[in-house]
Design a protein around this motif. Sequence first.
Motif, PDB file in Angstrom:
ATOM      1  N   THR A 175       0.848  -1.185   0.000  1.00  0.00           N
ATOM      2  CA  THR A 175       0.000   0.000   0.000  1.00  0.00           C
ATOM      3  C   THR A 175       0.885   1.237   0.000  1.00  0.00           C
ATOM      4  N   LEU A 176       0.673   2.115  -0.993  1.00  0.00           N
ATOM      5  CA  LEU A 176       1.475   3.323  -1.155  1.00  0.00           C
ATOM      6  C   LEU A 176       0.587   4.550  -1.112  1.00  0.00           C
ATOM      7  N   ALA A 177       1.173   5.678  -0.718  1.00  0.00           N
ATOM      8  CA  ALA A 177       0.477   6.960  -0.733  1.00  0.00           C
ATOM      9  C   ALA A 177       1.414   8.003  -1.303  1.00  0.00           C
ATOM     10  N   ASP A 178       0.853   8.942  -2.079  1.00  0.00           N
ATOM     11  CA  ASP A 178       1.647  10.021  -2.666  1.00  0.00           C
ATOM     12  C   ASP A 178       2.295  10.824  -1.544  1.00  0.00           C
ATOM     13  N   ALA A 179       3.630  10.915  -1.549  1.00  0.00           N
ATOM     14  CA  ALA A 179       4.341  11.628  -0.487  1.00  0.00           C
ATOM     15  C   ALA A 179       4.012  13.108  -0.482  1.00  0.00           C
ATOM     16  N   ASP A 180       3.529  13.665  -1.609  1.00  0.00           N
ATOM     17  CA  ASP A 180       3.245  15.101  -1.682  1.00  0.00           C
ATOM     18  C   ASP A 180       1.935  15.479  -0.996  1.00  0.00           C
ATOM     19  N   VAL A 181       1.093  14.514  -0.654  1.00  0.00           N
ATOM     20  CA  VAL A 181      -0.213  14.851  -0.090  1.00  0.00           C
ATOM     21  C   VAL A 181      -0.218  14.781   1.428  1.00  0.00           C
ATOM     22  N   CYS A 217      -9.472  22.734 -19.300  1.00  0.00           N
ATOM     23  CA  CYS A 217      -8.651  22.752 -18.088  1.00  0.00           C
ATOM     24  C   CYS A 217      -7.187  22.639 -18.472  1.00  0.00           C
ATOM     25  N   LYS A 218      -6.341  23.419 -17.793  1.00  0.00           N
ATOM     26  CA  LYS A 218      -4.927  23.450 -18.117  1.00  0.00           C
ATOM     27  C   LYS A 218      -4.221  22.155 -17.708  1.00  0.00           C
ATOM     28  N   GLU A 219      -4.662  21.520 -16.624  1.00  0.00           N
ATOM     29  CA  GLU A 219      -4.002  20.302 -16.150  1.00  0.00           C
ATOM     30  C   GLU A 219      -5.064  19.278 -15.764  1.00  0.00           C
ATOM     31  N   VAL A 220      -4.812  18.011 -16.134  1.00  0.00           N
ATOM     32  CA  VAL A 220      -5.684  16.899 -15.764  1.00  0.00           C
ATOM     33  C   VAL A 220      -4.796  15.771 -15.234  1.00  0.00           C
ATOM     34  N   TYR A 221      -5.085  15.315 -13.990  1.00  0.00           N
ATOM     35  CA  TYR A 221      -4.320  14.234 -13.388  1.00  0.00           C
ATOM     36  C   TYR A 221      -5.283  13.174 -12.848  1.00  0.00           C
ATOM     37  N   VAL A 222      -4.829  11.939 -12.889  1.00  0.00           N
ATOM     38  CA  VAL A 222      -5.620  10.826 -12.365  1.00  0.00           C
ATOM     39  C   VAL A 222      -4.825  10.176 -11.228  1.00  0.00           C
ATOM     40  N   ALA A 223      -5.402  10.143 -10.051  1.00  0.00           N
ATOM     41  CA  ALA A 223      -4.742   9.579  -8.866  1.00  0.00           C
ATOM     42  C   ALA A 223      -5.457   8.306  -8.440  1.00  0.00           C
ATOM     43  N   PRO A 224      -4.739   7.185  -8.304  1.00  0.00           N
ATOM     44  CA  PRO A 224      -5.377   5.952  -7.814  1.00  0.00           C
ATOM     45  C   PRO A 224      -5.635   6.049  -6.316  1.00  0.00           C
ATOM     46  N   VAL A 225      -6.749   5.503  -5.876  1.00  0.00           N
ATOM     47  CA  VAL A 225      -7.122   5.459  -4.458  1.00  0.00           C
ATOM     48  C   VAL A 225      -7.792   4.128  -4.186  1.00  0.00           C
ATOM     49  N   GLN A 226      -7.917   3.809  -2.892  1.00  0.00           N
ATOM     50  CA  GLN A 226      -8.612   2.575  -2.528  1.00  0.00           C
ATOM     51  C   GLN A 226     -10.116   2.773  -2.598  1.00  0.00           C
ATOM     52  N   GLU A 277      -7.700  13.180   2.792  1.00  0.00           N
ATOM     53  CA  GLU A 277      -7.737  11.970   3.599  1.00  0.00           C
ATOM     54  C   GLU A 277      -7.884  10.733   2.731  1.00  0.00           C
ATOM     55  N   VAL A 278      -8.617  10.895   1.589  1.00  0.00           N
ATOM     56  CA  VAL A 278      -8.771   9.757   0.678  1.00  0.00           C
ATOM     57  C   VAL A 278      -7.436   9.417   0.038  1.00  0.00           C
ATOM     58  N   LEU A 279      -6.686  10.456  -0.386  1.00  0.00           N
ATOM     59  CA  LEU A 279      -5.382  10.209  -0.993  1.00  0.00           C
ATOM     60  C   LEU A 279      -4.392   9.640   0.017  1.00  0.00           C
ATOM     61  N   ARG A 280      -4.502  10.067   1.276  1.00  0.00           N
ATOM     62  CA  ARG A 280      -3.561   9.591   2.293  1.00  0.00           C
ATOM     63  C   ARG A 280      -3.783   8.122   2.630  1.00  0.00           C
ATOM     64  N   ARG A 281      -4.970   7.587   2.338  1.00  0.00           N
ATOM     65  CA  ARG A 281      -5.182   6.149   2.539  1.00  0.00           C
ATOM     66  C   ARG A 281      -4.407   5.318   1.541  1.00  0.00           C
ATOM     67  N   GLY A 282      -4.024   5.957   0.428  1.00  0.00           N
ATOM     68  CA  GLY A 282      -3.176   5.293  -0.530  1.00  0.00           C
ATOM     69  C   GLY A 282      -3.906   4.363  -1.479  1.00  0.00           C
ATOM     70  N   PHE A 283      -3.112   3.596  -2.214  1.00  0.00           N
ATOM     71  CA  PHE A 283      -3.622   2.620  -3.166  1.00  0.00           C
ATOM     72  C   PHE A 283      -2.746   1.386  -3.096  1.00  0.00           C
ATOM     73  N   ARG A 284      -3.203   0.305  -3.692  1.00  0.00           N
ATOM     74  CA  ARG A 284      -2.483  -0.963  -3.574  1.00  0.00           C
ATOM     75  C   ARG A 284      -1.872  -1.370  -4.914  1.00  0.00           C
ATOM     76  N   LEU A 285      -0.632  -1.875  -4.819  1.00  0.00           N
ATOM     77  CA  LEU A 285       0.019  -2.544  -5.934  1.00  0.00           C
ATOM     78  C   LEU A 285       0.298  -3.980  -5.509  1.00  0.00           C
ATOM     79  N   SER A 286       0.396  -4.866  -6.462  1.00  0.00           N
ATOM     80  CA  SER A 286       0.626  -6.272  -6.132  1.00  0.00           C
ATOM     81  C   SER A 286       1.774  -6.814  -6.969  1.00  0.00           C
TER      82      SER A 286
END
Length: 686
Positions: free
Chosen positions: A111-117, A200-209, A230-239
């Motif tokens: 389980t990883l979370a973006d360090a910037d958030v 929109c000038k920027e579009v990003y897609v962030a994975p979450v659980q 808080e949703v981003l801080r829960r992170g997402f899963r890689l396998s």
Amino acid sequence: MPLLILLCVLLLAAGLELARGYPTAGAGDARAYNSSMCQGSFACGGLNIHYPFYLSNESMVVDGVSQSYCGYPGMAVRCDDSRANATATLRLAGGTNYTVLGIDYDNHTITLADADVSNGVCPMVRHNVNIPREAWLNFTPTGNSTISFFLDCSFTTYVTVAPLPPPELVPINCTGGFGRGRSFLATQLGAPDGNWARACKEVYVAPVQTGEWLTSPESRGRLGSGGYREVLRRGFRLSWDPSAGPCFKCELSGGRCSYDQPGGFLGCLCSDGRVRSMDCGPKKTSKNAIIAVGCYAAALVLFVLLLVVSFLYVRKRRQHKMTSSSRLLKYSNSGGTPRSRGGSDLDSGGVHNLQTHHFAYEELEEATGGFSDTRELGDGGFGTVYKGQLRDGRMVAVKRLYNNGSRHVEQFLNEAAILSRLRHPNLVTFYGCTSSRSRELLLVYEYVPNGTVADHLQGHRAAERALPWPLRLNVAVEAAAALAYLHAIDPPVVHRDVKTTNILLDADFHVKVADFGLSRLFPLDGATHVSTAPQGTPGYVDPEYHQCYQLTDRSDVYSFGVVLAELISSKPAVDVTRDRDEINLASMAVGRIQRSELDQLVDAELGYGSDEATTRAITMVAELAFRCLQQNSEMRPPIREVLDGLRGIQEGGAKAKKYDVVVVPRSPNTVHAPWDSMSTTPSISL
């Protein structure tokens, strides 16, 4: 015997360990490697990190030249230990660091979370998640979703219609850092309309659980106000999939996969310090292994033999105990309890010429329907009690011993010997027991149909309210009469387990005191009995007996004081839901009486406070209970005096109904205050 069994188990374990053997080299051309350059495992940020993950600054040397990862490619973890709280991070494609929140080695997920958030209320998302091609990590097929961010949007140029309302889009209300235009997020991949991406000038897609926030309108409504952090801080899963590629066969053989820096497979690192092409090879059966298997087989045979011998020994000893207990039971019918024959215990006292009827086991089995569960009345101190009907029509209660352990047999014989010599209308009638030739030890009593006092006060019959105050006072009088009889006979008997579950009620609500398994015979000189450990029921045990191991007839008085407190309060003797200092009813009763708070102790449905005669009678019984519950046994009255007082209260209540006059005794000011006896009757008639 236990020592032999322990030795056998140790031999068995040693045989298993030797039989495992050790893997030997499967290929003669295996290369060597230096395994000391890689840690087996390390702790970082509260996580235990080990293969297939490894420290980012670690590598192995193979053949003295080749550089190899210490785990799978793309799974290097950096441990930032420059701060007090270390942080484990994993770098993905594009040089983006992600904080490691957890690793599940059993399910092969991280389980990883973006360090910037991690900082700020409304963090910016400035990159998409990309996984390096050489990495073994992939998005898990289930449990992940996405949030799409549309930043700095202007609709004057590209969009000719008004923005779509939620739930398709959620406006971001955070200030600063999002550009001059409007910003939105969507809980689905991509924009609802193709024009949005161009506006929109920027579009990003962030994975979450995947979570409740996807389906709950209330949760989604908070996303735009910083709730997405808080949703981003829960992170997402890689396998990762260990069964893919050459690693499966290597790890199955006990090795670890080795890859070079470009990501090519080097070989399988084995525990003997060699590198082999695909796996560590099969285990060779050496001469030592053959010897180990032989030792294991011998240990197993010895173990089985010892088990058989132990079983036969225990069975023979159990049969011997049954025979011995039967003989002891026969002795008790002719010369007292087993201990009294030895002459060294205070149970001695000359139980002579006891005429105990012996029942055939088959008769009692028939009477109880084969000890059917439907005939079960309850559990006694050491046996189950069944309802039965003898061939002569008498209804009986049959107590069946749980097992033939020495303590249970002693209690069984003790109860049979004591009951055989007792005759009192308020003691349960003992009809007899099984003989020395019986296959089981059984006691037979009269059947008492109306349950126990505890059943009517706190148990399943409490709702019937079948015990109004006059009946409760009569229960106290008759129970005290039974105890006074026990303490007055030659030799005296201390019951040792006086409680409301041992006070039975017949069809006319007359008392029958039962369960004499813990009782003791005492000499007439009043000597105390010293036991190795206090026995009895919590909440009723004399505190002085519990502390000093000295049993006297005043121990029964203390227990009877608890019974009196139950009769006036309808509360159980022990209740862990009450305040700490009132868990024991005895402590509660003494405290309430001392503080003149009797109204907070007495059951309101008894008429206390509404009927003057009842109020005075309950007050006097409470004061008697107060005297019985003194910590110092010398401050407690003898049971004869308690009986006199109860009879005086009962007779005074009857006179009060006729003449409206009741004499109230003086209440003690403290626990140790003297008390004038209120004996209004002559000597007790037994």
